[in-house]
Design an enzyme around this catalytic site. Structure first.
Site, PDB file in Angstrom:
ATOM      1  N   ASP A 219     -12.507 -10.037  -1.103  1.00 23.07           N
ATOM      2  CA  ASP A 219     -13.912 -10.110  -0.319  1.00 23.07           C
ATOM      3  C   ASP A 219     -14.809  -9.335  -1.140  1.00 23.07           C
ATOM      4  O   ASP A 219     -14.166  -8.245  -1.709  1.00 23.07           O
ATOM      5  CB  ASP A 219     -13.647  -9.879   0.983  1.00 23.07           C
ATOM      6  CG  ASP A 219     -12.916  -8.605   1.812  1.00 23.07           C
ATOM      7  OD1 ASP A 219     -12.449  -7.644   0.789  1.00 23.07           O
ATOM      8  OD2 ASP A 219     -12.537  -8.483   2.996  1.00 23.07           O
TER       9      ASP A 219
ATOM     10  N   GLU B 150      -6.244 -10.472  -1.365  1.00 23.36           N
ATOM     11  CA  GLU B 150      -7.123 -10.467  -0.223  1.00 23.36           C
ATOM     12  C   GLU B 150      -8.569 -10.154  -0.674  1.00 23.36           C
ATOM     13  O   GLU B 150      -9.257  -9.314  -0.162  1.00 23.36           O
ATOM     14  CB  GLU B 150      -6.770  -9.322   0.548  1.00 23.36           C
ATOM     15  CG  GLU B 150      -5.116  -8.999   0.868  1.00 23.36           C
ATOM     16  CD  GLU B 150      -4.764  -7.697   1.747  1.00 23.36           C
ATOM     17  OE1 GLU B 150      -5.632  -7.055   2.305  1.00 23.36           O
ATOM     18  OE2 GLU B 150      -3.407  -7.728   1.918  1.00 23.36           O
TER      19      GLU B 150
ATOM     20  N   GLU C  24       0.693  -1.139   0.047  1.00 24.66           N
ATOM     21  CA  GLU C  24       0.083  -0.175  -0.073  1.00 24.66           C
ATOM     22  C   GLU C  24       0.764   1.350   0.015  1.00 24.66           C
ATOM     23  O   GLU C  24       0.634   2.215   0.749  1.00 24.66           O
ATOM     24  CB  GLU C  24      -0.866  -0.014   1.170  1.00 24.66           C
ATOM     25  CG  GLU C  24      -1.887  -1.039   1.338  1.00 24.66           C
ATOM     26  CD  GLU C  24      -2.871  -1.249   2.299  1.00 24.66           C
ATOM     27  OE1 GLU C  24      -2.698  -0.397   3.216  1.00 24.66           O
ATOM     28  OE2 GLU C  24      -3.764  -2.017   2.449  1.00 24.66           O
TER      29      GLU C  24
ATOM     30  N   ASN D 177       2.096  -5.317  -3.259  1.00 22.43           N
ATOM     31  CA  ASN D 177       0.684  -5.652  -2.996  1.00 22.43           C
ATOM     32  C   ASN D 177      -0.133  -4.152  -2.692  1.00 22.43           C
ATOM     33  O   ASN D 177       0.368  -3.360  -1.959  1.00 22.43           O
ATOM     34  CB  ASN D 177       0.680  -6.549  -1.643  1.00 22.43           C
ATOM     35  CG  ASN D 177      -0.683  -7.117  -1.412  1.00 22.43           C
ATOM     36  OD1 ASN D 177      -1.401  -7.689  -2.356  1.00 22.43           O
ATOM     37  ND2 ASN D 177      -1.244  -7.041  -0.178  1.00 22.43           N
TER      38      ASN D 177
ATOM     39  N   HIS E 170     -10.472  -5.873  -2.286  1.00 24.63           N
ATOM     40  CA  HIS E 170     -11.567  -5.764  -1.151  1.00 24.63           C
ATOM     41  C   HIS E 170     -12.488  -4.855  -2.020  1.00 24.63           C
ATOM     42  O   HIS E 170     -12.500  -3.692  -2.212  1.00 24.63           O
ATOM     43  CB  HIS E 170     -11.060  -4.978  -0.317  1.00 24.63           C
ATOM     44  CG  HIS E 170     -10.084  -5.674   0.836  1.00 24.63           C
ATOM     45  ND1 HIS E 170     -10.336  -6.654   1.415  1.00 24.63           N
ATOM     46  CD2 HIS E 170      -8.756  -5.366   0.729  1.00 24.63           C
ATOM     47  CE1 HIS E 170      -9.247  -7.054   1.951  1.00 24.63           C
ATOM     48  NE2 HIS E 170      -8.129  -6.432   1.428  1.00 24.63           N
TER      49      HIS E 170
HETATM   50  C1  XIL Z   1      -6.715  -6.111   8.282  1.00 26.86           C
HETATM   51  C2  XIL Z   1      -6.962  -7.387   8.801  1.00 26.86           C
HETATM   52  O1  XIL Z   1      -7.788  -8.157   8.301  1.00 26.86           O
HETATM   53  C3  XIL Z   1      -7.364  -6.841  10.361  1.00 26.86           C
HETATM   54  O2  XIL Z   1      -7.653  -7.832  11.339  1.00 26.86           O
HETATM   55  C4  XIL Z   1      -6.522  -5.816  10.966  1.00 26.86           C
HETATM   56  O3  XIL Z   1      -7.200  -5.160  11.941  1.00 26.86           O
HETATM   57  C5  XIL Z   1      -6.373  -4.739   9.805  1.00 26.86           C
HETATM   58  O4  XIL Z   1      -5.689  -5.275   8.810  1.00 26.86           O
HETATM   59  N1  XIL Z   1      -4.974  -4.456   3.488  1.00 26.86           N
HETATM   60  C6  XIL Z   1      -4.078  -5.552   3.900  1.00 26.86           C
HETATM   61  C7  XIL Z   1      -4.346  -6.144   5.109  1.00 26.86           C
HETATM   62  O5  XIL Z   1      -3.117  -5.456   3.274  1.00 26.86           O
HETATM   63  O6  XIL Z   1      -2.886  -6.404   6.008  1.00 26.86           O
HETATM   64  C8  XIL Z   1      -5.380  -5.639   5.808  1.00 26.86           C
HETATM   65  O7  XIL Z   1      -5.888  -6.667   6.916  1.00 26.86           O
HETATM   66  C9  XIL Z   1      -6.764  -5.222   5.029  1.00 26.86           C
HETATM   67  C10 XIL Z   1      -6.496  -4.257   4.406  1.00 26.86           C
END
Ligand code: XIL
Length: 455
Positions: free
Chosen positions: A280, A278, A170, A212, A249
């Site tokens: 969802d 990641e 990020e 990422n 996401h």
């Molecule tokens: C999130 C986790 O799922 C949570 O449990 C935590 O509180 C915060 O981080 N991008 C990422 C992940 O790269 O590491 C994040 O994970 C979600 C967004």
């Protein structure tokens, strides 16, 4: 049926082989107007097995605290063949005090995964978020050194156990600026990202090193283009980057868009792998989940998909019910859509992205010419097609580069030298075009035609 299972690298010569050759020839003829051969349906009954049949993984984020929940681990162990620690490898977890490293929770997940044959994605070595307070308050060269030391220590600790690391997470701004995120790490100098990648490569040369990010799914977005330009620059300057992770996401503010496949394939064309890291989706619409999986399968260098949690109740965005299992662990409609997409997955349609190291055509030897062309490429193997001109009874010698192995041939009669790397293919009455499948085993060098002899 032009394929064999991944582990079977012996050349085919028996009656079954001839049947396969006839079928393959038919498939090849049917495909003459298209550039690529059709895909093969799989029959897996779990996400991991079905993905594996397509040469991919299907993973999930795992929280160490949930490994004592039997419902959770039953689904984890049954369905997934890749694992990403959700928080346990982050900087605040692994170096809570400067110079004092803490790996217990991460190791719990790594051991759980590896003892069951699942691979591990490491997440994440350098990030502006979830920094321990000692790092948050640092700046300048002290922070730069601390960050590089962190990368080195953690990647060294897990050397050989992590298939891919999110080295940097990020690092770009949202919105239209296309700028780097203004973080304490960025303020140590614009080269902090490449410095992190170099440190990670030195510490664990065997791991794939990924950048990422989120909101990099829409090809037209400035952030996507900015990351793309960075990766292109890194590749051109030899910065050791192997892959790009797309967090994916998806929600109402940041929806899935149909150019997602273009995004994945455009990055892949830079010569990096791509991974959905990641996933969802708000409300878990089955059609959107299906599209994401189809998009990954359509891109040869898309290695796999990781969903960010198992059950809705495990999600960091639980109220959006964005995952494949409901809170009791039952499969949702999105699960069925993903499994079907994995089983019906189409053959990748993008051509090899690694530049060939030899010219495609070898000058004639004797009185015929053999021209080798690339054909379909999958995550682990590729097909080549050789066209012979100037003779109807021909012998063509082709060499592959170890550790490559030819796993299948059609429209010719092959014999092999003792190394198994040099194939002598003789015409067998099937015409002047033969083909073969090469298991890459990590090497994507184009096979070389050594000679063509008329007899
Ligand atoms: C999130 C986790 O799922 C949570 O449990 C935590 O509180 C915060 O981080 N991008 C990422 C992940 O790269 O590491 C994040 O994970 C979600 C967004």
């Amino acid at each position: 049926m032009t394929e064999r299972c991944q582990g079977d690298t012996r050349p085919r010569t028996g009656p079954r082989a001839r049947t396969a050759i006839v079928l393959a020839a038919a498939a090849l003829l049917a495909a003459t107007s298209a550039a690529f051969l059709p895909g093969t349906a799989s029959a897996g009954t779990t996400l991991g097995a079905s993905a594996a049949e397509k040469g991919r993984y299907f993973g999930t984020a795992v929280a160490a605290s949930r490994l004592s929940d039997g419902n959770y681990t039953t689904i984890l162990n049954r369905e997934f063949n890749s694992v990403t620690p959700e928080n346990e490898m982050k900087i605040d977890a692994t170096e809570p005090q400067q110079g004092r490293f803490s790996y217990g929770a991460a190791e719990q997940i790594v051991n759980h995964a590896r003892s069951r044959g699942m691979s591990v994605r490491g997440h994440t070595l350098a990030w502006h978020s979830q920094q321990p307070s000692w790092m948050e308050s640092m700046s300048g060269s002290a922070l730069r050194s601390a960050m590089l030391n962190h990368v080195t220590q953690v990647a060294t600790h897990f050397r050989g156990q992590v298939v891919a690391w999110d080295v940097v997470n990020e690092a770009f701004e949202d919105g239209t600026s296309g700028a780097r995120r203004n973080s304490n790490l960025q303020r140590t100098g614009n080269d902090w990202i490449e410095a992190a990648f170099r440190a990670a490569r030195a510490a664990d040369p065997g791991a794939k090193l990924c950048y990422n990010d989120y909101n990099t799914d829409n090809w037209t977005h400035a952030k996507t283009q900015a990351v793309y330009n960075m990766v292109r620059d890194f590749k051109s300057r030899g910065v050791p980057i192997d892959c790009v992770g797309f967090q994916s996401h998806f929600n109402n503010d940041s929806p899935y868009v149909s150019n997602y496949r273009t995004t994945l394939s455009s990055f892949a064309a830079l010569g990096v792998d791509v991974q959905v890291t990641e996933l969802d989706i708000q409300g878990a619409p089955a059609a959107t989940y299906r599209s994401v999986v189809e998009d990954c399968l359509a891109v040869a260098r898309c290695n796999g998909v990781t969903v960010w949690g198992i059950r809705d109740s495990d999600s960091w965005r639980a109220s959006q019910t964005p995952l494949l299992f409901n809170s009791s662990g039952q499969k949702k409609a999105a699960y069925d859509a993903v499994l079907a997409a994995l089983n019906n997955g189409t053959t990748p349609t993008d051509p090899p992205t690694t530049p060939p190291t030899t010219p495609p055509t070898t000058p004639p030897s004797g009185s015929c010419t053999a021209t080798l062309q690339d054909s379909t490429r999958w995550g682990d193997r590729f097909n080549s097609q050789v066209t012979v001109s100037g003779a109807s009874n021909w012998t063509v010698v082709v060499a592959v580069t170890p550790p490559q192995k030819v796993s299948n041939t059609w429209n010719g009669s092959p014999t092999w030298d003792s190394s198994g790397n040099v194939m002598t293919m003789r015409s067998n009455g099937s015409g002047n075009v033969f083909g073969f499948t090469t298991m890459a085993n990590g090497t994507w060098t184009r096979p070389v035609v050594r000679s063509c002899t008329a007899s």
